[in-house]
Design an enzyme around this catalytic site. Structure first.
Site, PDB file in Angstrom:
ATOM      1  N   THR A  94      -9.130  13.007  -9.564  1.00  0.00           N
ATOM      2  CA  THR A  94      -8.908  14.094  -8.596  1.00  0.00           C
ATOM      3  C   THR A  94      -7.499  13.950  -8.031  1.00  0.00           C
ATOM      4  O   THR A  94      -7.319  13.659  -6.848  1.00  0.00           O
ATOM      5  CB  THR A  94      -9.946  14.055  -7.459  1.00  0.00           C
ATOM      6  OG1 THR A  94      -9.944  12.750  -6.850  1.00  0.00           O
ATOM      7  CG2 THR A  94     -11.331  14.365  -7.976  1.00  0.00           C
ATOM      8  N   ARG A 135     -10.909  -2.226  -4.773  1.00  0.00           N
ATOM      9  CA  ARG A 135      -9.493  -2.566  -4.705  1.00  0.00           C
ATOM     10  C   ARG A 135      -9.002  -2.910  -6.103  1.00  0.00           C
ATOM     11  O   ARG A 135      -9.595  -3.754  -6.777  1.00  0.00           O
ATOM     12  CB  ARG A 135      -9.266  -3.770  -3.787  1.00  0.00           C
ATOM     13  CG  ARG A 135      -9.621  -3.552  -2.325  1.00  0.00           C
ATOM     14  CD  ARG A 135      -9.618  -4.874  -1.584  1.00  0.00           C
ATOM     15  NE  ARG A 135     -10.617  -5.780  -2.143  1.00  0.00           N
ATOM     16  CZ  ARG A 135     -10.599  -7.103  -1.989  1.00  0.00           C
ATOM     17  NH1 ARG A 135      -9.609  -7.687  -1.330  1.00  0.00           N
ATOM     18  NH2 ARG A 135     -11.552  -7.849  -2.505  1.00  0.00           N
ATOM     19  N   HIS A 164      -0.195  -6.719   6.616  1.00  0.00           N
ATOM     20  CA  HIS A 164       0.905  -7.432   5.962  1.00  0.00           C
ATOM     21  C   HIS A 164       2.077  -6.468   5.796  1.00  0.00           C
ATOM     22  O   HIS A 164       1.988  -5.496   5.043  1.00  0.00           O
ATOM     23  CB  HIS A 164       0.456  -7.987   4.607  1.00  0.00           C
ATOM     24  CG  HIS A 164      -0.703  -8.920   4.711  1.00  0.00           C
ATOM     25  ND1 HIS A 164      -0.579 -10.192   5.215  1.00  0.00           N
ATOM     26  CD2 HIS A 164      -2.018  -8.754   4.407  1.00  0.00           C
ATOM     27  CE1 HIS A 164      -1.766 -10.788   5.201  1.00  0.00           C
ATOM     28  NE2 HIS A 164      -2.653  -9.928   4.723  1.00  0.00           N
ATOM     29  N   CYS A 188      -4.859   5.748  -4.637  1.00  0.00           N
ATOM     30  CA  CYS A 188      -5.779   6.235  -3.599  1.00  0.00           C
ATOM     31  C   CYS A 188      -5.087   6.694  -2.323  1.00  0.00           C
ATOM     32  O   CYS A 188      -5.182   7.864  -1.947  1.00  0.00           O
ATOM     33  CB  CYS A 188      -6.797   5.149  -3.266  1.00  0.00           C
ATOM     34  SG  CYS A 188      -7.922   4.766  -4.628  1.00  0.00           S
TER      35      CYS A 188
END
Length: 455
Positions: free
Chosen positions: A86, A154, A254, A263
């Protein structure tokens, strides 16, 4: 249970392989014949640690198979997952749902048994309603339920995330959908993974809200890093200080060159467009998107400054270590390295680069960059080195060798991998992110952002 996974990209392949490893019979379906042929020969289309071995073992156990034939793949499947891309729609930033709807249409035309159709792709609120409409229009003769089940994987740690998730979010509107999804995820009950059943629209929004919030955390600590540089603070100390507060947490604090990947960039944009459509603006996310985009170019200018400024930088050479948006992936989508390399090129700087996994993906995106076979080949003759991605391979570079082959021992560490005192002792000019140049914090830590010490 038989599961069909339509789409064999990152989400579909990882999810399919993990479901097969749980004991389900899984068929991964993709229209890309070349990709399917490569998978049939054990060749992965993406780099993800442990994925090749997981696929191989489950193919050997006959729990995992691949096909380009959707009708054949979904036949008899009790759960059919839609896991196609998408991407941001060109021109307006909305999520491009054409692939999702095309799959819904084809599934509706070929569905021959009762099944749950599960949207695994990241989709805006209300997409499930349209998928259901398409399916009912195509196939009113079978019982089905449309469910939202967003992924929270992830890259670089996807298999562990799938098998030991923080939570599993399932948006279902009926008992049929909920019961089938309980069976799909039954193996994870043993790990006591929390399963959260919500409405379909809540599930769709949860995915976007989660990614947007993480993007906010990253952008916040990056802005604190800029402030630390001005006031003489140390952003790593600040991050520890706030991260130990359980209400805040230490993850995604971080400082670095900005977020990228498949994403966060597209999902924050899609959330903004959804909010705009419903006349409910999300101003924090608007600011995050702008700040993050600007930061990538700012990191390029930081390297130009390390070369002596715009006038001095022209004609010089920089070694770029790391190209992917994060380590342990070959994903180059919206990687900060792209904007940094372009900023350097605009300043008349030539760039040589090395990345352990991403150079094949990077080459078309940055044709002006000279790709090298190892970090030292990239560093040879460089006027400065910029560490962009914190691959383990860059954590213990031979500083003596670098000094011998580089034109100048200048290291711009955009991930704060190295301790400043070690680099100073080795005779390097060292610049990091958010570790200030003046004030009490600096005096205590001994971490000037840039200092040259004779060897």
């Amino acid at each position: 249970m038989k599961i069909a996974m339509v789409g064999s990209g990152y989400v579909g392949l990882v999810s399919g392989a993990c479901f097969a490893d749980f004991g389900h019979e899984v068929v991964c379906i993709d229209k890309d014949e070349t990709k399917i042929q490569r998978l049939l020969h054990g060749m992965m289309p993406i780099y993800e640690p442990g994925l090749a071995e997981l696929v191989e073992s489950n193919v050997a156990a006959r729990r995992l198979s691949f096909t380009t034939d959707l009708a054949e793949g979904i036949a008899g499947a009790q759960a059919i997952f839609i896991a196609v891309g998408t991407p941001s729609r060109r021109g307006d930033g909305h999520a491009d749902l054409s692939y999702v709807y095309a799959v819904a249409q084809e599934v509706g035309e070929h569905l021959s048994n009762d099944a749950v159709i599960v949207t695994k792709s990241t989709v805006p609120v209300g997409t499930g309603d349209e998928v259901e409409r398409i399916l009912r229009e195509c196939n009113p003769g079978h019982r089905f339920s449309v469910v939202s089940n967003p992924e929270f994987l992830r890259e670089g740690a996807a298999i562990g995330d799938f098998k030991r998730p923080d939570r599993i979010v399932i948006g279902a509107e009926d008992d049929f959908g909920r019961s089938v999804m309980r069976e799909v995820y039954r193996p994870l009950f043993l790990n006591e993974s929390p399963i959260l059943f919500v409405s379909r629209r809540s599930s769709e929004l949860t995915k976007y809200a989660a990614n947007a919030f993480l993007a906010v955390k990253i952008t916040f600590i990056n802005e604190m890093a800029d402030l630390c540089e001005k006031v003489g603070g140390n952003v790593q100390d600040v991050a520890r200080g706030i991260g130990l507060d359980n209400r805040i947490g230490s993850k995604f604090l971080h400082a670095g060159p900005g977020y990228g990947g498949s994403c966060f960039p597209k999902d924050t944009l899609a959330l903004l467009k959804t909010a705009e459509d419903y006349d409910s603006p999300v101003r924090i996310v608007e600011a995050v998107v702008k700040v993050n985009d600007a930061r990538k170019r700012a990191m390029g200018r930081k390297v130009v400054d390390a070369l002596g400024g715009a006038e001095e930088a022209r004609g010089k050479r920089v070694a770029m270590l790391g190209l992917t948006f994060k380590p342990n992936t070959d994903d180059m989508r919206d990687s900060p390295s792209i904007a940094i390399a372009q900023t350097l090129a605009d300043a008349g700087v030539t760039v040589a680069a090395y990345d352990p996994e991403g150079m094949e993906q990077a080459q078309p995106l940055m044709p002006q960059v000279d790709m090298k076979q190892d970090p030292y080949a990239a560093i040879e003759g460089a006027d400065a080195i910029v560490l962009v991605t914190e691959w383990d391979a860059f954590r213990a570079l031979d500083l003596g060798r670098i000094k011998a082959i580089a034109k100048a021992p200048v290291l711009v560490d955009l991930r704060n991998v190295y301790k400043p005192e070690h680099l100073r002792e080795a005779g390097f000019t060292y610049l990091s992110v958010g570790r200030g140049t003046s004030g009490k914090d600096n005096a205590a830590s001994g971490e000037p952002a840039a200092e040259t010490v004779p060897a």
